[in-house]
Motif scaffolding. Structure first.
Motif, short mmCIF file in Angstrom:
data_model
loop_
_atom_site.label_atom_id
_atom_site.label_comp_id
_atom_site.label_asym_id
_atom_site.label_seq_id
_atom_site.Cartn_x
_atom_site.Cartn_y
_atom_site.Cartn_z
N THR A 73 27.96 10.72 32.41
CA THR A 73 26.65 10.60 33.09
C THR A 73 26.27 12.01 33.37
OG1 THR A 73 27.28 8.56 34.16
CG2 THR A 73 25.48 9.78 34.98
N THR A 74 27.30 13.11 33.84
CA THR A 74 26.77 14.36 33.93
C THR A 74 26.41 15.10 32.54
OG1 THR A 74 28.23 14.49 35.73
CG2 THR A 74 27.78 16.56 34.60
N TYR A 287 21.97 11.69 45.67
CA TYR A 287 21.79 11.70 44.30
C TYR A 287 22.64 12.72 43.35
CZ TYR A 287 17.53 9.45 46.05
OH TYR A 287 16.83 8.70 46.58
N SER A 288 23.56 13.48 44.07
CA SER A 288 24.16 14.53 43.43
C SER A 288 25.36 13.71 42.36
CB SER A 288 25.08 15.18 44.36
OG SER A 288 24.41 15.95 45.13
N LEU A 289 25.63 14.30 41.33
CA LEU A 289 26.50 13.64 40.21
C LEU A 289 27.81 14.31 40.67
CD1 LEU A 289 24.65 13.95 37.16
CD2 LEU A 289 25.01 11.82 38.46
N THR A 290 29.18 13.65 40.94
CA THR A 290 30.33 13.95 41.32
C THR A 290 31.36 13.57 40.18
OG1 THR A 290 30.86 12.17 42.63
CG2 THR A 290 29.51 13.68 43.83
N ILE A 291 32.34 14.03 40.36
CA ILE A 291 33.57 13.50 39.28
C ILE A 291 33.82 12.25 39.50
CG2 ILE A 291 34.39 15.87 39.37
CD1 ILE A 291 36.80 15.24 41.15
N PHE A 292 33.54 11.68 40.62
CA PHE A 292 33.69 10.32 40.95
C PHE A 292 32.76 9.29 40.42
CE2 PHE A 292 36.02 12.69 44.44
CZ PHE A 292 37.20 12.64 43.94
N ASN A 293 31.37 9.51 40.46
CA ASN A 293 30.44 8.62 40.34
C ASN A 293 30.03 8.89 38.96
OD1 ASN A 293 28.70 10.60 40.42
ND2 ASN A 293 27.85 10.31 42.44
N SER A 294 30.25 9.88 38.14
CA SER A 294 29.86 10.26 36.92
C SER A 294 31.11 10.18 35.67
CB SER A 294 29.13 11.35 36.82
OG SER A 294 30.06 12.49 36.91
N SER A 295 32.08 9.57 36.23
CA SER A 295 33.44 9.97 35.17
C SER A 295 33.49 8.59 34.32
CB SER A 295 34.69 9.90 36.00
OG SER A 295 34.93 8.79 36.72
N SER A 296 34.45 8.85 33.41
CA SER A 296 34.59 7.82 32.40
C SER A 296 35.80 6.88 33.19
CB SER A 296 35.11 8.17 31.15
OG SER A 296 34.27 9.00 30.26
N SER A 297 35.97 5.62 32.36
CA SER A 297 37.20 4.85 33.14
C SER A 297 38.58 5.86 33.00
CB SER A 297 37.45 3.83 32.26
OG SER A 297 37.86 3.95 31.13
N VAL A 298 39.47 5.28 34.07
CA VAL A 298 40.65 5.84 34.19
C VAL A 298 41.44 5.76 32.79
CG1 VAL A 298 42.90 5.75 35.35
CG2 VAL A 298 40.90 5.54 36.63
#
Length: 342
Positions: A73-74, A287-298
């Motif tokens: 997403t980022t 609305y910030s993109l973080t490592i949690f809301n824009s990451s791929s699956s585990v």
């Protein structure tokens, strides 16, 4: 959550290594027409980076690929919102690479001067715009649920331009020190002189950057919450002072290593300040993109971690070998005698 943090650290590391490696050949490209007094000396400068510049840019591709795979997403929004700036960087890098190869193909002063300008612009423009891009990321992008509210010129704000100037000066000093290490005689002396003089401008801009950062960004929040992180910017400052200390004594290799450490620590200073954000929103933090809301699956991150553990050491080993093979100093005579040189 653990793998997202791991990949955030790796993401920052990839950018730090890229700036450390490609930084000196950007700096050499910016300086080559100013330091060199004739065509032979220009060829010497170009050939100091000739065997390694394309390998250095592997780290840029890796950093972009890691962003795409770990934080899709980022990646998508970054290459959308910063599209114009990144496209200009891409074209500049393409022309720089072409200029290295084509400069000596025709025996014409006009031809060579044209490609010399391409080398300069292809080195200066990416350096400036990388700084502008990261400066805007540090202070936040004007974005919300409706997208990006700005243009290319929105990115050219005072803090973004200040960060861009910081990058230019960092890389010019870095490149000058590289040339002082890789060459002999007049070129090395002139490069050392440029590094020593430019360092003062770098120090002034670095101080202004640290002050402006306190007002334009939220980067210091993580440091104030956990004082142990101040060790990173402290090392950056000490390494910056080390550049001048060693350069003034004529210890060019130690000065260059200090410059490498400075660039790595400056990058990590920004990365630590960003956490857990990747692209903060200047409109509203939600609305910030973080490592949690824009990451791929585990699961994806686990596979990527295994792949990275297998192949990154191979890339590092290969680059160490390349630098060892081409560790010798260059002279005008050695370049003119080598039919394979640029």
């Amino acid at each position: 959550m653990e793998f997202q943090i791991i990949w955030f650290v790796l993401w920052g590391t990839l950018w730090a290594v890229y700036f450390m490696l490609d930084g000196f050949d950007f700096g050499a490209g910016i300086l080559h027409s100013f330091l060199a007094k004739n065509d032979a000396e220009k060829r010497v400068v170009i050939n100091t980076v000739g065997p390694v510049w394309d390998g250095n840019e592997v780290w840029l591709i890796t950093a972009g690929g890691a962003t795409f795979a770990a934080f899709p997403t980022t990646y998508a929004l970054m290459f959308s919102y910063l599209y114009s700036a990144l496209l200009i960087i891409l074209f500049a890098l393409i022309f720089r690479g072409v200029a290295f190869e084509f400069r000596g193909k025709v025996d014409s002063d006009g031809w060579r001067k044209g490609w010399d300008m391409a080398i300069f612009l292809g080195s200066f423009i990416p350096t400036l715009l990388f700084g502008v891009a990261f400066g805007n990321i540090f202070q936040g992008i004007p974005m919300d649920a409706e997208g990006y509210h700005g243009t290319l010129f929105t990115l050219l704000n005072p803090y973004g331009l200040l960060t861009g100037i910081l990058f230019v000066l960092l890389f010019v000093v870095h490149g000058a020190l590289w040339l002082s290490v890789k060459t002999n005689g007049d070129i090395s002396t002139r490069a050392s002189r440029v590094a020593n003089k430019t360092w003062y401008a770098l120090l002034i801009v670095a101080v202004l950057f640290l002050i402006h950062t306190a007002f334009a960004t939220n980067l210091y929040a993580n440091y104030l919450q956990n004082f142990v992180w101040f060790v990173v910017p402290t090392i950056a400052v000490l390494a910056l002072l080390g550049i001048k200390l060693f350069a003034a004594k004529g210890q060019h290799l130690k000065a260059f290593y200090s410059s490498c450490l400075t660039i790595v620590m400056v990058t990590f200073t920004g990365v630590i300040g960003l956490y857990p954000n990747l692209i903060p929103s200047s409109i509203d933090p939600k609305y910030s993109l973080t490592i949690f809301n824009s990451s791929s699956s585990v699961y994806t991150l686990k596979i990527m971690t295994v792949v990275a553990l297998l192949f990154v050491p191979v890339v590092i080993a290969y680059q160490i070998w390349i630098y060892r093979v081409f560790r010798h100093k260059l002279t005008v005579d050695s370049v003119l005698k080598d039919k394979e040189s640029y």
